[in-house]
Design an enzyme around this catalytic site. Structure first.
Site, PDB file in Angstrom:
ATOM      1  N   ASP A   1      19.591 -86.461 -23.489  1.00 12.49           N
ATOM      2  CA  ASP A   1      19.254 -85.086 -24.385  1.00 12.49           C
ATOM      3  C   ASP A   1      17.770 -85.015 -24.194  1.00 12.49           C
ATOM      4  OD1 ASP A   1      19.054 -83.502 -26.440  1.00 12.49           O
ATOM      5  OD2 ASP A   1      18.166 -84.722 -27.805  1.00 12.49           O
ATOM      6  N   LYS A   2      17.182 -83.866 -24.360  1.00 17.92           N
ATOM      7  CA  LYS A   2      15.792 -83.457 -24.115  1.00 17.92           C
ATOM      8  C   LYS A   2      14.831 -83.701 -25.053  1.00 17.92           C
ATOM      9  CE  LYS A   2      13.791 -79.316 -23.283  1.00 17.92           C
ATOM     10  NZ  LYS A   2      12.539 -79.519 -24.052  1.00 17.92           N
TER      11      LYS A   2
ATOM     12  N   GLU B   1       7.432 -74.666 -36.218  1.00 19.31           N
ATOM     13  CA  GLU B   1       7.257 -73.510 -37.351  1.00 19.31           C
ATOM     14  C   GLU B   1       5.793 -74.148 -38.021  1.00 19.31           C
ATOM     15  OE1 GLU B   1       9.242 -70.529 -40.183  1.00 19.31           O
ATOM     16  OE2 GLU B   1       8.288 -70.626 -37.973  1.00 19.31           O
TER      17      GLU B   1
ATOM     18  N   ARG C   1       6.602 -74.080 -24.922  1.00 21.06           N
ATOM     19  CA  ARG C   1       7.654 -73.252 -25.493  1.00 21.06           C
ATOM     20  C   ARG C   1       6.898 -71.948 -26.038  1.00 21.06           C
ATOM     21  NH1 ARG C   1      11.363 -77.476 -27.440  1.00 21.06           N
ATOM     22  NH2 ARG C   1      11.884 -76.401 -29.490  1.00 21.06           N
TER      23      ARG C   1
ATOM     24  N   THR D   1      20.873 -80.336 -22.702  1.00 18.52           N
ATOM     25  CA  THR D   1      19.942 -79.842 -23.824  1.00 18.52           C
ATOM     26  C   THR D   1      20.736 -78.465 -24.216  1.00 18.52           C
ATOM     27  OG1 THR D   1      17.900 -79.134 -24.397  1.00 18.52           O
ATOM     28  CG2 THR D   1      18.530 -78.629 -22.015  1.00 18.52           C
TER      29      THR D   1
ATOM     30  N   ARG E   1      21.610 -75.113 -22.575  1.00 14.43           N
ATOM     31  CA  ARG E   1      22.205 -74.478 -23.814  1.00 14.43           C
ATOM     32  C   ARG E   1      23.972 -74.985 -23.974  1.00 14.43           C
ATOM     33  NH1 ARG E   1      22.103 -73.285 -28.059  1.00 14.43           N
ATOM     34  NH2 ARG E   1      22.654 -71.421 -29.071  1.00 14.43           N
TER      35      ARG E   1
ATOM     36  N   ASP F   1      24.125 -85.093 -30.485  1.00 16.51           N
ATOM     37  CA  ASP F   1      24.374 -85.899 -29.426  1.00 16.51           C
ATOM     38  C   ASP F   1      25.416 -87.170 -29.756  1.00 16.51           C
ATOM     39  OD1 ASP F   1      22.172 -84.824 -27.897  1.00 16.51           O
ATOM     40  OD2 ASP F   1      20.777 -86.036 -29.257  1.00 16.51           O
TER      41      ASP F   1
END
EC number: 7.6.2.1
Length: 1114
Positions: free
Chosen positions: A441-442, A528, A625, A705, A740, A770
């Protein structure tokens, strides 16, 4: 202000699978995912609801219509009691069940059959105790281990079932044990209580029946979740009397394992009220910051979601396990063939010689073929030690030891979080030395999942990473290095910069708590939180909120804005907006979201589009990001008209989400671009180096991911058409990144590679999304990080940092594999060498299934005389130390290729055993053939011969393991010498006159050892035998290491040189971060905010500050 009624939480999230947040159950199909997206299914679902719960009415749930057939005509209620049972055995069932489970193992069953054969007098060639003692030891050790495990489960069940809770019985609350709670009971919970069942929240001591729960036991997350009672139950069910009269009927879905979903209706006083997950308190959670709350039990015991999620763990086996079983079958076939050959030999021998020799007459009157038949079974017993009973127990002990070494490894201990590495299974260690593919997973696995505000672009000008001493509200951990932006904001001359940070401080769903005079933000996602913290540091401090206002401090000036509407984020919209009424009466919409969706909605008059786009490309290349920020001024008339449509959409009964989306689209257009933010999700320490190391070890790493790169094709589409082509193409690549992907697809990728490449796979992840992939791979590794414990709970190994993976594989995995292979090769060899002596002896005993050794030697050979040294090699051996194992990743290759243990090695062990058994039999045989002792007596009796062969065997086997030991410790040395000493000690005892007097039939070798071993001739025979057995092996090993050395041999040869050398200069990272890519991972990994709660018009005013104030402290 327009107060927004609360939106359905479930439908809001169902627009698109938000994979970084939403754990799917194991058994979810693609059809189910499609169903999620179709809101109409809810109406269909209500008609299908089969679970009915009546409040305060226990007899109702025992009505015949709720009975289910258990067995024949025995029926019981379909509603589970609240007692849980995780144990396997009780006092009566332990022995039968445990033995049944153990005899499911082929080897144990085989030995039981042997034992039965040995009781038959005509067949028995060995006394029954030669099989019984090893079998009892093996079964006993395993049974004790199972018993200890099960007692722990009993204790845990008892502790949980006897917890106390207040239940409403006979009109008043009475203390009751959890085990006695039933469906339909009303319970009262206090602060810090664990929730005993899945409960519908009716009311709480907080205004609007808000209740805070900690879900750590469910998903490992420690931040508080908000639950809320329905308004109607909040208003009418506060008193004990009101609760006792409560008689609603709940209709809802059947018990299931979906933690993210609940759907039902409450029928009360002729009104129907919809229920969803936000009204439910799930078993395993803990009540926090809520003095007391009342709830109705919907699911109890085994029906609760946490118990349903226990799920059947897929049983994982290693490649070596499978090989070992095949080899045991091979040995079994060999055994039958050899026994059959010798039985045929006996038949012919009896016809030709035995029947004619008067001194062999036994008056049994059996013909030659019947005697041959008996001889077959006799040889099955004599040669049974070719299938070693202690093999399985020894393997278990070795694996247990390896697991402990992983747990105890301080170099895999993460001090910052006090997290040691943990081997959660003991059956897979050697497989860690054979990994070919890693699926990772990332977010949170390769990265820290801690977001840092790195750069931004405002009105076309980019600012990068400042001293915060001027701002007393600043978060001291915040780092940003561009002083021009600070000057710009502090001067207040740049309108765009002011709007930029004002937007960040107002447009979000963050909750705030005041703790020790400091502000602590609780955000739905790390992104956030990072943005609100950035605004705070630049002087725009978010202070508090109620359901319809937000208060911020703008450069020491406090302002309160009225919140007219909050258009929350979800993974389809990829944006969120807020409509505010400024103190001066202006109405403005602020919006932030992914660049792709924002650019489609910008006004033609919006400036700085191109420069911002260029900045976004630069940020994306630095793997930041990104998020675009924009605003729009709205006239009062325009807002009034839109607000009416918005209210209608909020109460729409069908397709509410689509209706809201259409309304949102109407207002979120003609936006003016302010700028963009860039957030860094830092890589964990050591990730590039780890990936480079693993790549050198020929391990391929795939990153799967949920984040989206719009240019990357969704892997899901390529599955169905041409799976094999896809796998072959992907496996040729140096690195594969799948973007995705849903949790289901992550698992599909893993199983494709397993299926078509027949490769050993490892999955590593840190979140609930995961779990599927971790369970599917041959080995699952969980990272105990920011995203809770669900990944760890379903993993085989767990630790805190991705970089520990290199040590787990290249050190522990490789050592475990080498040790296990060496152990198995030697174990098979020592049993062949031991057993096949009987085979050579049969040629001189008329194939009559006589044994070449004394009975007690056969019994104790595998238990005492030869087991410890080889066990220690399996536990402690290492060809090179851990530093060199990491320095030379190529040492890992033999494990991937499986070269250290396969059928070739097995047959080498077999022939080695045949050779040694030949020497051990024929050299003493030749020495005894024509000889005379010192006292004139020939020591050529059978018993002296048995002692000499046995002694030669013990020396050979123990010296052979010494030659194979790469890593000597005091313990190894002690084991080898100790095994030889134990052999002589026990032999002299068994051959003593005293024990013969006590048990004349069991101990018949009286005085043999002391007589035989007095004679130097026999000692010389033993030395010659041992020398000839070992010499060829020493020569072959020497030639092999000199002429065809392996990578390991070369490293070993230069070990001293390498150890003295300084560590090589650190090479530049092999993991290139960068290259052009699209952005806005934020918009995919960000979870839904708290908008529903904030805007529900009933929850928060004055509350959040007070209640959350003690959130972390309790």
């Amino acid at each position: 202000g327009a107060k927004m009624s609360r939106q359905r939480a479930d439908s809001q999230g169902s627009l698109g699978p938000d994979d970084e947040v939403m754990p799917y159950s194991d058994d979810e199909t693609d059809d189910e995912l499609a169903v999620r997206n179709n809101f109409l299914t809810i109406t269909f679902f209500f008609s299908e609801m089969g679970w009915k719960v009546k409040a305060n009415d226990r007899p109702y749930h025992h009505l015949p219509e709720f009975q289910k057939k258990v067995f024949l005509c025995i029926k019981k209620s379909r509603y589970s009691g609240n007692a849980i049972k995780t144990y396997k055995y009780n006092v009566l069932t332990f022995l039968p069940l445990n033995l049944y489970e153990q005899f499911k193992r082929a080897a144990n069953l085989y030995f039981l059959a042997l034992l039965i054969l040995q009781i038959i007098p005509d067949i028995s060639t060995l006394p029954w105790y030669t099989t019984l003692i090893p079998l009892v030891v093996v079964l006993g050790i395993t049974a004790i281990k199972d018993l200890v495990d099960d007692l722990a489960r009993h204790r845990m069940d008892k502790e949980i079932n006897n917890r106390k809770c207040e239940v409403l019985l006979d009109g008043r609350f009475q203390e009751s044990k959890w085990r006695n709670i039933e469906v339909g009971d009303v319970v009262r919970l206090k602060k810090n209580d664990f929730i005993p069942a899945d409960i519908l929240l009716l009311s709480s001591s907080n205004p609007n029946s808000l209740c805070y729960v900690e879900t750590a036991e469910l998903d490992g997350e420690t931040n508080l979740k908000f639950k809320m009672g329905l308004r109607v139950t909040d208003e009418r069910l506060q008193e004990e009397r009101q609760l006792a009269e409560f008689d609603a009927l709940i209709e809802c879905e059947e018990p299931n394992n979906r933690l993210d979903k609940f759907m039902g209706t409450m029928l009360w006083q002729r009104e129907r009220y919809p229920l969803d997950l936000d009204n439910m308190l799930l078993r395993g959670c803990k009540v926090r910051n809520t003095e007391e709350c009342h709830g109705l039990v919907i699911f109890a015991g085994a029906d609760t979601k946490i118990m349903r999620n226990g799920g059947k763990t897929r049983f994982k086996r290693t490649k070596i396990d499978e090989l070992m079983n095949y080899m045991v079958y091979t040995i079994f076939v060999l055994l039958i063939l050899v026994a059959a050959g010798l039985a045929i030999g006996h038949t012919f021998w009896y016809e030709e010689i035995g029947s004619k020799a008067w001194y062999l007459y036994d008056a049994k009157g059996q013909d030659a073929s019947y005697r041959g038949f008996l001889s077959f079974w006799g040889y099955i017993i004599v040669l049974n030690t070719m299938v070693p009973i202690s093999l399985y127990v020894s393997v278990e002990v070795i694996r247990l030891g390896q697991s402990k070494f992983i747990n105890w490894d301080l170099q895999m201990y993460f001090a910052e979080k006090d997290t040691p590495a943990k081997a959660r299974t003991t059956t897979l260690n050697e497989q860690l030395g054979q990994i070919e593919y890693i699926f990772s997973d990332k977010t949170g696995t390769l990265t820290q999942n801690i977001m840092a505000f790195k750069k931004c672009t405002i009105a076309g000008r980019s600012y990068g990473p400042v001293d915060w001493s001027w701002n007393r509200h600043a978060d001291r951990k915040f780092q940003f290095m561009d002083h021009s932006l600070v000057a710009c904001v502090r001067s207040r001359k740049d309108k765009d910069a002011t709007e930029f940070f004002k937007l960040l401080s107002l447009c979000h769903t963050v909750m705030v708590e005041h703790k020790d005079g400091d502000l602590v933000y609780q955000a739905a996602s790390p992104d956030e939180g990072a943005l609100v913290t950035a605004a705070r540091n630049f002087g725009y401090v978010f202070l508090s909120r109620t359901q319809d206002t937000i208060t911020i401090k703008e450069m020491d000036q406090e302002s309160t804005y009225e919140m007219l509407a909050l258009l929350d984020f979800n993974s389809d919209r990829k944006r969120m907006s807020i409509i505010l009424k400024f103190p001066d009466g202006r109405i403005r919409l602020y919006c932030k979201g992914a660049d792709t969706v924002i650019y489609e909605r910008l006004s033609p008059n919006s400036r700085h589009k191109e420069t911002t786009q260029d900045a976004l490309d630069i940020f994306a290349n630095e793997t930041l990001r990104t998020l675009c920020l924009c605003y729009k001024d709205i006239s009062t008339d325009e807002f009034e008209a839109w607000s009416r449509k918005h209210k209608d959409a909020q109460v729409a009964m069908s397709d509410r989400d689509a209706a809201l989306d259409r309304v949102y689209e109407e207002i979120e257009n003609n936006l003016m671009l302010i700028g963009a933010t860039a957030i860094e999700d830092k890589l964990q320490d050591g990730v590039p180096e780890t990936i480079a190391k693993l790549a050198k070890a020929d391990i391929k790493i795939w990153v799967l991911t949920g984040d989206k790169k719009e240019t990357a094709e969704n892997i899901g589409y390529s599955f169905d058409s041409n799976r094999i082509d896809f796998v072959n193409m992907a496996c040729e690549c140096e690195a594969v990144i799948c973007c995705r992907v849903t949790p289901k697809q992550k698992a599909n990728v893993v199983s494709l590679v397993k299926k078509y490449k027949k490769a050993v796979t490892l999955s590593i992840g840190d979140g609930a999304n995961d779990v599927n992939m971790i369970k599917t791979a041959d080995i699952g590794v969980g990272i105990s990080g920011q995203e809770g414990m669900q990944a760890v709970m379903s993993s085989d190994y767990a630790f805190a940092q991705f970089c520990y993976l290199q040590r787990l594989l290249l050190v522990h995995g490789r050592w475990s594999y080498i040790r296990m292979c060496k152990f198995l090769r030697f174990f098979f060899f020592k049993n062949f060498a031991f057993t096949l002596v009987h085979f050579w002896y049969s040629f001189f005993s008329g194939y009559s299934s006589q044994v070449a050794y004394e009975d007690w030697f056969i019994t104790l050979y595998n238990l005492c005389y030869s087991s410890l040294p080889v066990l220690l090699v399996g536990l402690l051996d290492q060809d090179v130390n851990d530093k060199l194992s990491l320095k030379f990743p190529k040492l890992y290759l033999p494990g991937q290729q499986g070269t250290l243990f396969n059928y070739r090695n097995f047959f080498i062990s077999l022939f080695h055993g045949i050779f040694v058994s030949l020497i051990i039999f024929f050299i003493p045989y030749g020495a005894f053939l024509q000889t005379m002792g010192q006292d004139g007596e020939a020591p050529s009796d059978y018993q002296s011969f048995a002692v000499v062969t046995a002694s030669s065997l013990i020396f050979t086997v123990n010296l052979q393991i010494s030659l194979d030991t790469s890593y000597w410790t005091f313990v190894n040395c002690f084991a080898v010498l100790g095994s030889i000493a134990i052999y002589f000690g026990i032999m002299f005892d068994i051959h003593s006159a005293g024990i013969h007097v006590l048990f004349p039939s069991a101990f018949t070798f009286t005085g043999v050892a002391s007589n035989a071993l007095r004679q130097p001739y026999l000692w010389l025979t033993i030395i010659l035998t041992v020398g000839i057995s070992l010499l060829p092996v020493i020569c072959i090993q020497f030639l092999h290491k000199t002429i065809w050395p392996s990578v390991g041999d070369k490293v070993q040869r230069n070990r001293k040189k390498y150890e003295m050398e300084e560590e090589e200069k650190k090479k530049p990272s092999a993991f290139q971060r960068g290259q052009r890519s699209r952005r806005s991972a934020y918009a995919f990994s960000h979870s839904r905010g708290y908008a529903d709660l904030i805007s529900s018009g009933r929850s928060i005013r004055r509350l959040v500050v007070n209640i959350l104030g003690s959130a972390q402290s309790t």
